[in-house]
Design a protein around this motif. Structure first.
Motif, PDB file in Angstrom:
ATOM      1  N   THR A  16       0.823  -1.158  -0.004  1.00  0.00           N
ATOM      2  CA  THR A  16      -0.013  -0.113  -0.186  1.00  0.00           C
ATOM      3  C   THR A  16       0.918   1.392  -0.040  1.00  0.00           C
ATOM      4  N   SER A  17       0.245   2.288   0.054  1.00  0.00           N
ATOM      5  CA  SER A  17       0.860   3.660  -0.192  1.00  0.00           C
ATOM      6  C   SER A  17       1.573   3.933   1.352  1.00  0.00           C
ATOM      7  N   GLY A  18       0.933   3.031   2.369  1.00  0.00           N
ATOM      8  CA  GLY A  18       1.745   3.432   3.818  1.00  0.00           C
ATOM      9  C   GLY A  18       1.183   4.634   4.509  1.00  0.00           C
ATOM     10  N   GLU A  19       0.137   5.045   3.905  1.00  0.00           N
ATOM     11  CA  GLU A  19      -0.329   6.357   4.408  1.00  0.00           C
ATOM     12  C   GLU A  19      -1.499   6.059   5.422  1.00  0.00           C
ATOM     13  N   SER A  20      -2.136   4.891   5.387  1.00  0.00           N
ATOM     14  CA  SER A  20      -3.374   4.708   6.430  1.00  0.00           C
ATOM     15  C   SER A  20      -3.545   3.348   6.664  1.00  0.00           C
ATOM     16  N   ILE A  21      -3.552   2.966   7.730  1.00  0.00           N
ATOM     17  CA  ILE A  21      -3.859   1.441   8.167  1.00  0.00           C
ATOM     18  C   ILE A  21      -5.334   1.603   7.962  1.00  0.00           C
ATOM     19  N   SER A  22      -6.156   2.542   8.243  1.00  0.00           N
ATOM     20  CA  SER A  22      -7.638   2.512   8.347  1.00  0.00           C
ATOM     21  C   SER A  22      -8.085   2.270   6.754  1.00  0.00           C
ATOM     22  N   THR A  23      -7.350   2.625   5.761  1.00  0.00           N
ATOM     23  CA  THR A  23      -7.681   2.485   4.441  1.00  0.00           C
ATOM     24  C   THR A  23      -7.545   1.155   3.986  1.00  0.00           C
ATOM     25  N   LEU A  24      -6.408   0.584   4.542  1.00  0.00           N
ATOM     26  CA  LEU A  24      -6.307  -0.833   4.105  1.00  0.00           C
ATOM     27  C   LEU A  24      -7.419  -1.869   4.719  1.00  0.00           C
ATOM     28  N   LEU A  25      -7.701  -1.670   6.018  1.00  0.00           N
ATOM     29  CA  LEU A  25      -8.694  -2.161   6.632  1.00  0.00           C
ATOM     30  C   LEU A  25     -10.207  -2.141   6.035  1.00  0.00           C
ATOM     31  N   ARG A  26     -10.386  -0.779   5.629  1.00  0.00           N
ATOM     32  CA  ARG A  26     -11.738  -0.545   4.986  1.00  0.00           C
ATOM     33  C   ARG A  26     -11.869  -1.162   3.710  1.00  0.00           C
TER      34      ARG A  26
ATOM     35  N   LEU B 209     -15.428   5.455  10.448  1.00  0.00           N
ATOM     36  CA  LEU B 209     -14.688   6.956  10.410  1.00  0.00           C
ATOM     37  C   LEU B 209     -13.471   7.083   9.544  1.00  0.00           C
ATOM     38  N   ALA B 210     -13.539   8.201   8.961  1.00  0.00           N
ATOM     39  CA  ALA B 210     -12.450   8.262   7.838  1.00  0.00           C
ATOM     40  C   ALA B 210     -12.311   9.847   7.856  1.00  0.00           C
ATOM     41  N   PRO B 211     -11.022  10.330   7.447  1.00  0.00           N
ATOM     42  CA  PRO B 211     -11.034  11.681   7.163  1.00  0.00           C
ATOM     43  C   PRO B 211     -12.004  12.594   6.509  1.00  0.00           C
ATOM     44  N   THR B 212     -12.722  11.959   5.608  1.00  0.00           N
ATOM     45  CA  THR B 212     -13.924  12.552   4.925  1.00  0.00           C
ATOM     46  C   THR B 212     -15.153  12.565   5.500  1.00  0.00           C
TER      47      THR B 212
ATOM     48  N   PRO C 100     -11.708   3.561  18.377  1.00  0.00           N
ATOM     49  CA  PRO C 100     -10.228   3.283  18.218  1.00  0.00           C
ATOM     50  C   PRO C 100      -9.649   4.105  16.912  1.00  0.00           C
ATOM     51  N   ASP C 101      -8.853   5.005  17.150  1.00  0.00           N
ATOM     52  CA  ASP C 101      -8.302   5.710  15.952  1.00  0.00           C
ATOM     53  C   ASP C 101      -7.090   5.030  15.513  1.00  0.00           C
ATOM     54  N   VAL C 102      -7.315   3.993  14.567  1.00  0.00           N
ATOM     55  CA  VAL C 102      -6.310   2.985  13.989  1.00  0.00           C
ATOM     56  C   VAL C 102      -5.096   3.806  13.289  1.00  0.00           C
ATOM     57  N   ASP C 103      -5.590   4.962  12.801  1.00  0.00           N
ATOM     58  CA  ASP C 103      -4.246   5.619  11.945  1.00  0.00           C
ATOM     59  C   ASP C 103      -3.396   6.201  13.018  1.00  0.00           C
ATOM     60  N   ALA C 104      -3.620   6.191  14.521  1.00  0.00           N
ATOM     61  CA  ALA C 104      -2.419   6.628  15.275  1.00  0.00           C
ATOM     62  C   ALA C 104      -1.299   5.713  15.210  1.00  0.00           C
ATOM     63  N   VAL C 105      -1.239   4.632  14.696  1.00  0.00           N
ATOM     64  CA  VAL C 105      -0.051   3.781  14.525  1.00  0.00           C
ATOM     65  C   VAL C 105       0.429   3.985  13.141  1.00  0.00           C
TER      66      VAL C 105
ATOM     67  N   GLY D 113      11.806   0.755  17.510  1.00  0.00           N
ATOM     68  CA  GLY D 113      10.684   2.046  17.471  1.00  0.00           C
ATOM     69  C   GLY D 113      10.512   2.535  15.972  1.00  0.00           C
ATOM     70  N   SER D 114       9.609   3.305  16.046  1.00  0.00           N
ATOM     71  CA  SER D 114       9.424   4.133  14.774  1.00  0.00           C
ATOM     72  C   SER D 114       8.830   5.271  15.116  1.00  0.00           C
ATOM     73  N   VAL D 115       9.147   6.545  13.940  1.00  0.00           N
ATOM     74  CA  VAL D 115       8.494   7.534  13.999  1.00  0.00           C
ATOM     75  C   VAL D 115       8.217   8.010  12.712  1.00  0.00           C
ATOM     76  N   ALA D 116       7.138   8.903  12.344  1.00  0.00           N
ATOM     77  CA  ALA D 116       6.535   9.247  11.239  1.00  0.00           C
ATOM     78  C   ALA D 116       6.148  10.707  11.278  1.00  0.00           C
ATOM     79  N   PHE D 117       6.404  11.790  10.467  1.00  0.00           N
ATOM     80  CA  PHE D 117       5.723  12.845  10.142  1.00  0.00           C
ATOM     81  C   PHE D 117       4.917  12.702   8.854  1.00  0.00           C
ATOM     82  N   GLU D 118       3.601  13.412   8.770  1.00  0.00           N
ATOM     83  CA  GLU D 118       3.063  13.396   7.783  1.00  0.00           C
ATOM     84  C   GLU D 118       2.343  14.534   7.686  1.00  0.00           C
ATOM     85  N   GLU D 119       2.188  15.085   6.211  1.00  0.00           N
ATOM     86  CA  GLU D 119       1.208  16.212   6.324  1.00  0.00           C
ATOM     87  C   GLU D 119       0.416  16.049   4.706  1.00  0.00           C
ATOM     88  N   ARG D 120      -0.848  16.380   4.927  1.00  0.00           N
ATOM     89  CA  ARG D 120      -1.846  16.011   3.735  1.00  0.00           C
ATOM     90  C   ARG D 120      -2.476  17.490   3.560  1.00  0.00           C
TER      91      ARG D 120
END
Length: 831
Positions: free
Chosen positions: A36-46, A56-59, A95-100, A173-180
């Motif tokens: 996947t694009s790796g941007e959203s776990i919730s998109t993969l699950l949906r 729930l989704a950003p839209t 649960p806000d699954v995109d927090a991961v 561990g992991s860290v990620a910064f994103e901007e949409r």
């Protein structure tokens, strides 16, 4: 020696195969996540067939900060339990699954059956277990960029995965910064206007909101003639006003359909072996922050009654005015959200004399802070229009109000909502005794949870009733305790793997007792049976589970508010149009607990004559009684809602919809899951794995008293689409340094009905995703070693948004992708 593992749905380690497990499990491995694009776990699950209905989704979560969730079987996100490493993801909130971050995910297991006796409340439709990476040595940096082919939804992401391993200590561990970048309703033709007649729908533009005003004078609706009255001026005679027509109507759907976000997230996992695996100190968790800006409307609207002596009133009589402010008067109605998630666990675990144990403490906190600007106080606007001097509010002109006239009309508001859970738990597993078929094993544990819900509102939210977003809210500080004991038993009854008849038989049973400080107690049970035949190539499986779910604190005590929805949101068959309605929404202290049962009967076939092929078919059924749900406003107007109430003015028939949460009767859903997986053997050019998964829903209905609502093959603005068919088919391929993936995703057609007005079917929604990647060879120059580059496209063929006439926004906000064709490019490097 066969490795024993704990699979989702049990606390007991066995040699179970995830494919042939007694309860059905889908596994999304690291290769699927990587595809996947790796941007959203919730998109993969949906995108999975088991996920239907509203989630729930950003839209569609613009009003609470943009979090994302998953909804298994369409029963509701509240009935899907989400875990992190087998422990609860969070608290009672969704649960806000995109927090991961995706880079921190090792795999995702989806248990497609109830499991409340194992995991407790919420595990009714199924369980999603997100397993974090817990082994990594070194550093891997990554970056990606994506955008639509229209260039209107850019996304940037950078981050790193890092870890170390020694004989006794490991950390990752992991860290990620994103901007949409955000998208507005004008970015797509379908949402630019609420006049859907060209698509086979109705004109959902407001029948009241007009640019710049609608003035009801002695029963006649007028509007200022902007060709005669320029911006900044007011009409002085009747000739400056014209009859208001629908051609002057405003589309009041939200401006910010896909709100912009910035986020920072990460995870950690660490183990320190104190005494040779007998005593291991561990910790794991995740964190995230997210900022979202949601633009509700490009400028605010207000409804006032202007007296005859208002200095700007040219009619000499009282006037009801619906006024839409100009950009020179107020900016867009906007909500700014700052959301933080934090969940951490620390504990001890180990193995002693054949037994395993784990004891720990976990804490979860989620905080949503909101800042609300540019909506209009109804009381302040009415007081201002009543003034008789030059500072009186002027709803008669063409954006003609000065700063002095607007002063005090738009107070800002802020709130903070916090969900917290502190959990102390302990569990021990091990053998009881041996049977000829193997060891009888048990799991026994207990859990104590302290749950807190706090909602704090400033004076703006407490004292102001806004036109768009209601008001009059009160602070809440609520808490409860939950005490739990649970047990599980695994019994191998037959083990004869060479038999062509019954080659194995295993049974599992579990029981859980929960005591709530505010809702009494409950005991739930579950059981499963798996039988193997034909030398373990054919399996029959069956499972049954009870469930109990107490109302969440937020469902009981969430602030209640009342607001006016402008014409366009609802079609009122009594008044015959898309007309304004009043809504009451919020929590309900009279809610009762929900009860449920789920069943699954299935078969798994691993044909001996086709190596590495697995086929499965499962029948499932879920029953929920005393369902807690938000009533569907459109269904209530249609007279088909099993919950909620409607009150009409006896003269005008103007409706007020009570959409507060309620126990809305019973819900029943049943269907069939199909699956196939095949790893093609002896392929000359690499390895190819093909897969197919489908869900066919046969029944989905809600019943309350004499009212039965069939939601199957239908769309609801509250419950989303419930199509009969949903499937995904695809393949993963790799050869030497190259890899590729391709998936086709199908969502079936469903009915789209506005009683007496529209009766049609929504077209099937079919998308295709592709990705190719290349990993630089180990013998390349040092600077390139460990580099992987990849490129992909989601919705390759740019499938159109499915038009849905019964949706207030004209499209399916739950299963469709507003962006259209989306392409991305990424790179990672291991050091």
């Amino acid at each position: 020696m066969v490795q024993e593992i704990v699979v989702t749905g049990s606390n007991i380690a066995t040699s179970a195969n995830l494919v042939t497990n007694a309860t059905p499990i889908d596994v999304l491995g690291e290769d699927i996540v990587q595809a996947t694009s790796g941007e959203s776990i919730s998109t993969l699950l949906r995108s999975q067939p088991i996920s239907i209905g509203a989630s729930l989704a950003p839209t569609n979560n613009e009003y609470t900060g943009g979090g994302s969730s998953v909804n298994l079987r369409g029963l509701g996100s509240a009935y899907t339990l989400v875990l992190i490493n087998g422990r609860r993801f969070g608290g009672e909130d969704t649960p806000d699954v995109d927090a991961v971050p995706a880079e921190g995910v090792q795999s995702i297991e989806i248990l497609k059956n109830g499991a409340s006796a194992i995991f407790g409340s919420d595990a009714i439709a199924g369980v999603v277990n997100i397993k974090l990476k817990d082994r990594f040595d070194g550093v891997e940096a990554f970056a990606s960029y994506g955008n639509t082919t229209d260039g209107d939804a850019s996304y940037k992401r950078i981050g790193a995965l890092f870890g170390t391993q020694t004989d006794r200590f490991d950390f990752v561990g992991s860290v990620a910064f994103e901007e949409r970048n955000g998208m507005t309703k004008d970015d797509r033709a379908l949402t630019a206007s609420r006049d859907y007649r060209a698509y086979g729908g109705t004109d959902r533009r407001s029948t009241a909101v007009t640019t710049p005003n609608m003035l009801v004078v002695n029963g006649t609706s007028l509007t200022v003639d902007t060709t005669r009255v320029p911006v900044g001026q007011t009409g002085t005679s009747l000739a400056d006003y014209k009859p208001r027509s629908q051609d002057d109507a405003v589309s009041t759907n939200e401006e910010g359909t896909f709100p912009p976000q910035k986020g920072f997230s990460g995870h950690w996992s660490a183990n320190y072996d104190l005494i040779d695996e007998r005593l291991v100190l561990f910790t794991d968790g995740y964190f995230s922050t997210r900022d979202q800006t949601f633009v509700a409307l490009d400028s605010p609207v207000v409804v006032v009654t202007a007296p005859a002596n208002n200095p700007y009133n040219p009619f000499g009589a009282p006037v009801t005015a619906v006024y839409k402010f100009g950009p020179n008067e107020f900016g867009p109605i906007t909500e700014y959200f700052d959301t933080t998630n934090l969940r951490g666990t620390v504990g001890l675990k180990g193995k002693l004399n054949g037994f395993t144990y784990e004891a720990g403490y976990s804490r979860y906190e989620k905080t949503v802070k909101e800042h609300y600007v540019n909506d209009i106080s109804l009381a302040a606007a009415q007081a201002a229009v009543n003034r008789t001097d030059a500072t009186a509010f002027n709803p008669f002109g063409h954006y003609a109000n000065s700063a002095a006239q607007l002063a005090g009309l738009s107070p800002t508001s802020n709130y903070e909502i916090k969900n917290e859970v502190a959990t102390t738990y302990a569990i021990v597993t091990g053998p009881v005794f041996s049977l000829p078929a193997g060891q009888v094993r048990f799991a026994l544990g207990g859990e104590y949870r302290e749950i807190d819900y706090t909602a704090t509102y400033d004076a703006g939210w407490k004292n102001t009733v806004y036109w768009w977003n209601g008001g009059g809210r009160t602070d809440q500080e609520r808490s409860r305790e939950n005490k739990t004991v649970f047990g599980e038993l695994f019994v191998p009854l037959i083990s004869n793997p060479d038999s062509m008849a019954l080659s194995s038989l295993e049974a599992t049973g579990a029981i859980r007792y929960e005591d709530y400080s505010d809702f009494g107690d409950a005991t739930v049970k579950q059981a499963s049976l798996r039988a193997g035949f034909l030398q373990e190539s054919l399996y029959l499986r069956a499972s049954w589970a009870e469930s109990f779910r107490a109302p969440a604190l937020a469902q009981l005590y969430a602030a209640q508010s009342r607001n006016t929805e402008p014409g366009g949101f609802f079609y009122d068959p009594v008044r015959g149009g898309n007309l304004p309605v009043d809504r009451i929404v919020g929590g309900n202290t009279a809610l009762k607990p929900e009860l449920g049962e789920s069943y699954n009967i299935g078969v798994v076939y691993l044909p001996s004559f086709v190596d590495r092929l697995s086929l499965n078919l499962d029948y499932w059924r879920v029953e929920i009684t005393d369902l807690i749900a938000t009533p569907d406003g459109q269904a209530l107007l249609n007279g088909t809602s099993p919950s909620g109430t409607i009150t009409r003015d006896p003269v005008t028939q103007y409706p007020t919809l009570d959409l507060r949460l309620s126990n809305g009767g019973d819900r029943t859903a049943e269907g069939i899951d199909l699956g196939a997986n095949y790893m093609v053997p002896d392929l000359a050019i690499g390895q190819l794995t093909l897969s197919f998964n489908a869900t066919y829903t046969m029944e989905f209905k809600d019943t309350a008293g004499a009212v039965t609502v069939d939601r199957l093959d239908n769309y609801s603005g509250t419950f989303g689409p419930i199509p009969k068919w949903r499937w995904v088919a695809g393949g993963l391929w790799n050869y030497q340094d190259f890899d590729a993936s391709a998936f086709v995703r199908y969502t079936g057609s469903y009915k789209d009905i506005l009683p007496g007005v529209v009766s049609r079917r929504v077209d099937p929604y079919v998308t295709a995703d592709l990705q190719v990647g290349y990993t630089v060879a180990p013998d390349a120059p040092v600077i390139l070693q460990g580099v992987r580059v990849y490129a992909g496209a989601e919705n390759v063929f740019d499938a159109e948004l499915p038009f849905v006439a019964s949706s207030t926004d004209g499209w399916d906000r739950f299963l469709a992708d507003y962006r259209g064709r989306y392409v991305y490019l990424g790179v990672s490097k291991k050091f």
